[in-house]
Motif scaffolding. Structure first.
Motif, PDB file in Angstrom:
ATOM      1  N   GLY A   1       0.511   9.568 -14.591  1.00  0.00           N
ATOM      2  CA  GLY A   1       0.267  10.848 -15.240  1.00  0.00           C
ATOM      3  C   GLY A   1       1.119  11.954 -14.652  1.00  0.00           C
ATOM      4  O   GLY A   1       1.745  11.792 -13.589  1.00  0.00           O
ATOM      5  N   PRO A   2       1.160  13.107 -15.307  1.00  0.00           N
ATOM      6  CA  PRO A   2       1.997  14.220 -14.843  1.00  0.00           C
ATOM      7  C   PRO A   2       1.489  14.876 -13.565  1.00  0.00           C
ATOM      8  O   PRO A   2       2.267  15.504 -12.833  1.00  0.00           O
ATOM      9  CB  PRO A   2       1.963  15.205 -16.010  1.00  0.00           C
ATOM     10  N   ASP A   3       0.197  14.737 -13.281  1.00  0.00           N
ATOM     11  CA  ASP A   3      -0.377  15.338 -12.082  1.00  0.00           C
ATOM     12  C   ASP A   3      -0.654  14.264 -11.035  1.00  0.00           C
ATOM     13  O   ASP A   3      -0.930  13.113 -11.365  1.00  0.00           O
ATOM     14  CB  ASP A   3      -1.688  16.060 -12.422  1.00  0.00           C
ATOM     15  N   ARG A   4      -0.588  14.673  -9.786  1.00  0.00           N
ATOM     16  CA  ARG A   4      -0.853  13.745  -8.690  1.00  0.00           C
ATOM     17  C   ARG A   4      -2.295  13.234  -8.761  1.00  0.00           C
ATOM     18  O   ARG A   4      -3.232  14.002  -8.977  1.00  0.00           O
ATOM     19  CB  ARG A   4      -0.618  14.459  -7.357  1.00  0.00           C
ATOM     20  N   LEU A   5      -2.470  11.931  -8.596  1.00  0.00           N
ATOM     21  CA  LEU A   5      -3.799  11.331  -8.564  1.00  0.00           C
ATOM     22  C   LEU A   5      -4.391  11.549  -7.175  1.00  0.00           C
ATOM     23  O   LEU A   5      -3.855  11.063  -6.176  1.00  0.00           O
ATOM     24  CB  LEU A   5      -3.711   9.831  -8.863  1.00  0.00           C
ATOM     25  N   LEU A   6      -5.501  12.285  -7.098  1.00  0.00           N
ATOM     26  CA  LEU A   6      -6.126  12.592  -5.823  1.00  0.00           C
ATOM     27  C   LEU A   6      -7.075  11.462  -5.441  1.00  0.00           C
ATOM     28  O   LEU A   6      -8.205  11.387  -5.928  1.00  0.00           O
ATOM     29  CB  LEU A   6      -6.873  13.927  -5.899  1.00  0.00           C
ATOM     30  N   LEU A   7      -6.623  10.587  -4.574  1.00  0.00           N
ATOM     31  CA  LEU A   7      -7.412   9.437  -4.157  1.00  0.00           C
ATOM     32  C   LEU A   7      -8.364   9.792  -3.021  1.00  0.00           C
ATOM     33  O   LEU A   7      -9.426   9.194  -2.881  1.00  0.00           O
ATOM     34  CB  LEU A   7      -6.486   8.296  -3.729  1.00  0.00           C
ATOM     35  N   SER A   8      -8.001  10.754  -2.191  1.00  0.00           N
ATOM     36  CA  SER A   8      -8.838  11.147  -1.052  1.00  0.00           C
ATOM     37  C   SER A   8      -9.891  12.160  -1.492  1.00  0.00           C
ATOM     38  O   SER A   8      -9.744  12.832  -2.516  1.00  0.00           O
ATOM     39  CB  SER A   8      -7.986  11.747   0.059  1.00  0.00           C
ATOM     40  N   ASN A   9     -10.942  12.281  -0.677  1.00  0.00           N
ATOM     41  CA  ASN A   9     -11.918  13.349  -0.874  1.00  0.00           C
ATOM     42  C   ASN A   9     -11.656  14.462   0.137  1.00  0.00           C
ATOM     43  O   ASN A   9     -10.744  14.358   0.968  1.00  0.00           O
ATOM     44  CB  ASN A   9     -13.349  12.805  -0.776  1.00  0.00           C
ATOM     45  N   ALA A  10     -12.445  15.521   0.084  1.00  0.00           N
ATOM     46  CA  ALA A  10     -12.192  16.687   0.947  1.00  0.00           C
ATOM     47  C   ALA A  10     -12.251  16.323   2.424  1.00  0.00           C
ATOM     48  O   ALA A  10     -11.421  16.775   3.227  1.00  0.00           O
ATOM     49  CB  ALA A  10     -13.193  17.793   0.624  1.00  0.00           C
TER      50      ALA A  10
ATOM     51  N   LEU B   1       8.995  -1.504  12.378  1.00  0.00           N
ATOM     52  CA  LEU B   1       9.026  -0.234  13.114  1.00  0.00           C
ATOM     53  C   LEU B   1       7.707   0.527  13.070  1.00  0.00           C
ATOM     54  O   LEU B   1       7.588   1.584  13.698  1.00  0.00           O
ATOM     55  CB  LEU B   1      10.143   0.652  12.559  1.00  0.00           C
ATOM     56  N   ALA B   2       6.718   0.020  12.341  1.00  0.00           N
ATOM     57  CA  ALA B   2       5.427   0.706  12.239  1.00  0.00           C
ATOM     58  C   ALA B   2       4.499   0.246  13.361  1.00  0.00           C
ATOM     59  O   ALA B   2       4.298  -0.951  13.558  1.00  0.00           O
ATOM     60  CB  ALA B   2       4.790   0.427  10.883  1.00  0.00           C
ATOM     61  N   ASP B   3       3.944   1.206  14.092  1.00  0.00           N
ATOM     62  CA  ASP B   3       3.031   0.889  15.190  1.00  0.00           C
ATOM     63  C   ASP B   3       1.574   0.853  14.748  1.00  0.00           C
ATOM     64  O   ASP B   3       0.765   0.132  15.334  1.00  0.00           O
ATOM     65  CB  ASP B   3       3.200   1.915  16.313  1.00  0.00           C
ATOM     66  N   GLU B   4       1.225   1.632  13.726  1.00  0.00           N
ATOM     67  CA  GLU B   4      -0.138   1.603  13.210  1.00  0.00           C
ATOM     68  C   GLU B   4      -0.146   2.064  11.761  1.00  0.00           C
ATOM     69  O   GLU B   4       0.765   2.757  11.311  1.00  0.00           O
ATOM     70  CB  GLU B   4      -1.092   2.464  14.051  1.00  0.00           C
ATOM     71  N   ILE B   5      -1.180   1.647  11.044  1.00  0.00           N
ATOM     72  CA  ILE B   5      -1.369   2.048   9.652  1.00  0.00           C
ATOM     73  C   ILE B   5      -2.782   2.594   9.505  1.00  0.00           C
ATOM     74  O   ILE B   5      -3.751   1.928   9.865  1.00  0.00           O
ATOM     75  CB  ILE B   5      -1.201   0.856   8.689  1.00  0.00           C
ATOM     76  N   TRP B   6      -2.876   3.820   9.000  1.00  0.00           N
ATOM     77  CA  TRP B   6      -4.165   4.387   8.620  1.00  0.00           C
ATOM     78  C   TRP B   6      -4.241   4.314   7.100  1.00  0.00           C
ATOM     79  O   TRP B   6      -3.460   4.955   6.398  1.00  0.00           O
ATOM     80  CB  TRP B   6      -4.296   5.830   9.079  1.00  0.00           C
ATOM     81  N   MET B   7      -5.172   3.543   6.568  1.00  0.00           N
ATOM     82  CA  MET B   7      -5.287   3.329   5.128  1.00  0.00           C
ATOM     83  C   MET B   7      -6.664   3.761   4.640  1.00  0.00           C
ATOM     84  O   MET B   7      -7.686   3.215   5.063  1.00  0.00           O
ATOM     85  CB  MET B   7      -5.048   1.853   4.781  1.00  0.00           C
ATOM     86  N   ALA B   8      -6.684   4.741   3.738  1.00  0.00           N
ATOM     87  CA  ALA B   8      -7.914   5.165   3.081  1.00  0.00           C
ATOM     88  C   ALA B   8      -7.967   4.485   1.718  1.00  0.00           C
ATOM     89  O   ALA B   8      -7.059   4.659   0.899  1.00  0.00           O
ATOM     90  CB  ALA B   8      -7.936   6.682   2.923  1.00  0.00           C
ATOM     91  N   VAL B   9      -9.016   3.718   1.476  1.00  0.00           N
ATOM     92  CA  VAL B   9      -9.155   2.968   0.225  1.00  0.00           C
ATOM     93  C   VAL B   9     -10.182   3.669  -0.665  1.00  0.00           C
ATOM     94  O   VAL B   9     -11.358   3.763  -0.313  1.00  0.00           O
ATOM     95  CB  VAL B   9      -9.586   1.518   0.488  1.00  0.00           C
ATOM     96  N   ALA B  10      -9.714   4.176  -1.802  1.00  0.00           N
ATOM     97  CA  ALA B  10     -10.567   4.908  -2.727  1.00  0.00           C
ATOM     98  C   ALA B  10     -11.210   3.956  -3.732  1.00  0.00           C
ATOM     99  O   ALA B  10     -10.587   2.962  -4.132  1.00  0.00           O
ATOM    100  CB  ALA B  10      -9.754   5.974  -3.460  1.00  0.00           C
ATOM    101  N   PRO B  11     -12.422   4.251  -4.181  1.00  0.00           N
ATOM    102  CA  PRO B  11     -13.129   3.355  -5.099  1.00  0.00           C
ATOM    103  C   PRO B  11     -12.703   3.548  -6.548  1.00  0.00           C
ATOM    104  O   PRO B  11     -13.527   3.800  -7.439  1.00  0.00           O
ATOM    105  CB  PRO B  11     -14.595   3.743  -4.879  1.00  0.00           C
ATOM    106  N   VAL B  12     -11.402   3.459  -6.793  1.00  0.00           N
ATOM    107  CA  VAL B  12     -10.867   3.575  -8.150  1.00  0.00           C
ATOM    108  C   VAL B  12      -9.879   2.436  -8.379  1.00  0.00           C
ATOM    109  O   VAL B  12      -9.345   1.859  -7.429  1.00  0.00           O
ATOM    110  CB  VAL B  12     -10.162   4.932  -8.374  1.00  0.00           C
ATOM    111  N   VAL B  13      -9.652   2.133  -9.637  1.00  0.00           N
ATOM    112  CA  VAL B  13      -8.677   1.113 -10.030  1.00  0.00           C
ATOM    113  C   VAL B  13      -7.673   1.756 -10.973  1.00  0.00           C
ATOM    114  O   VAL B  13      -8.056   2.386 -11.960  1.00  0.00           O
ATOM    115  CB  VAL B  13      -9.364  -0.094 -10.718  1.00  0.00           C
ATOM    116  N   VAL B  14      -6.382   1.610 -10.675  1.00  0.00           N
ATOM    117  CA  VAL B  14      -5.328   2.200 -11.505  1.00  0.00           C
ATOM    118  C   VAL B  14      -4.902   1.225 -12.605  1.00  0.00           C
ATOM    119  O   VAL B  14      -4.844   1.559 -13.778  1.00  0.00           O
ATOM    120  CB  VAL B  14      -4.124   2.618 -10.640  1.00  0.00           C
ATOM    121  N   GLY B  15      -4.566   0.008 -12.234  1.00  0.00           N
ATOM    122  CA  GLY B  15      -4.281  -1.033 -13.205  1.00  0.00           C
ATOM    123  C   GLY B  15      -3.044  -0.839 -14.058  1.00  0.00           C
ATOM    124  O   GLY B  15      -2.950  -1.413 -15.143  1.00  0.00           O
ATOM    125  N   ASP B  16      -2.092  -0.036 -13.594  1.00  0.00           N
ATOM    126  CA  ASP B  16      -0.872   0.224 -14.366  1.00  0.00           C
ATOM    127  C   ASP B  16       0.328  -0.272 -13.575  1.00  0.00           C
ATOM    128  O   ASP B  16       0.691   0.311 -12.555  1.00  0.00           O
ATOM    129  CB  ASP B  16      -0.741   1.723 -14.638  1.00  0.00           C
TER     130      ASP B  16
END
Length: 227
Positions: A21-30, A167-182
């Motif tokens: 979509g034209p706008d950024r998908l906000l996967l994180s919460n406040a 080269l990555a030492d750590e990964i912080w991954m926030a998983v949102a309860p949505v499915v994009v499917g595209d």
């Protein structure tokens, strides 16, 4: 010494970082955005690719005033150094990124530097890495500048480049309860030869919950205890 590299990403359950979509998908919460702000405040530099810059037009600032004051009290600049990676040099000097915050760096190629020319004079330091973008050379240069902690915020090609190069030492991954499917939408990682391939199980260092988001911290260079 090269800086410690932390990849920070929010993904959908099916591994996408945005939709089409034209706008950024906000996967994180406040609350998760506030967590990311804390990670930024603890970093010496924040890095994104030029595609993310063009698509999202971010500022990449530390938003918490108390966090900025804490940085200054510790003898650090108010804001971390903000870094853009671009192979082709297609950068718009009118984007808000260039007109707020502190020091900015652009890592590019010889041809990219030629394209940039003097458009970013007074806005950012431009560093050519030669004929192609080599992330190890980029980290070497950041290390020479005394930067010890690098936060990488995307996009997918940038995350893929750091992780596939080991080269990555750590990964912080926030998983949102949505499915994009595209399949046309951008994903966290693209195709690459990653160290160890699918047989390498990263160590899961932390698991948390922020509202409806699952927060995972992985150490890519460490082996899992699962046997």
């Amino acid at each position: 010494m090269r800086p410690h590299v932390m990849l920070s990403v929010a993904v959908s359950i099916d591994g996408y970082i945005d939709d089409t979509g034209p706008d950024r998908l906000l996967l994180s919460n406040a609350a998760d955005f506030d967590r990311v702000d804390e990670l930024r405040a603890d970093s010496d530099a924040i890095l994104i690719g030029a595609e993310t810059l063009r698509r999202d037009n971010p500022r990449l600032l530390v938003n918490g005033a108390d966090r900025r004051l804490r940085r200054v009290a510790a003898g650090k600049p108010e804001y971390p150094v903000r870094v853009i990676v671009t192979a082709g040099g297609d950068l718009d000097p009118e984007l808000r990124f260039w007109h707020c915050g502190g020091e900015r760096l652009v890592y590019t190629t010889d041809s990219g530097a030629t394209r940039i020319g003097d458009r970013l004079t007074g806005l950012a330091g431009v560093v050519s890495l030669g004929s192609s973008i080599e992330f190890d050379a980029l980290l070497d240069d950041l290390g020479k500048r005394g930067l010890e902690r690098l936060m990488v915020e995307g996009g997918g090609a940038i995350h893929t480049g750091f992780l596939s190069a080991g080269l990555a030492d750590e990964i912080w991954m926030a998983v949102a309860p949505v499915v994009v499917g595209d399949p046309a939408a951008p994903r966290f990682l693209g195709s690459a030869a990653f160290p160890g391939g699918p047989n390498h199980r990263m160590q899961l260092a932390d698991v948390g919950r922020i509202g409806d988001i699952a927060l995972l911290r992985y150490l890519p260079k460490e082996d899992s205890d699962v046997g």
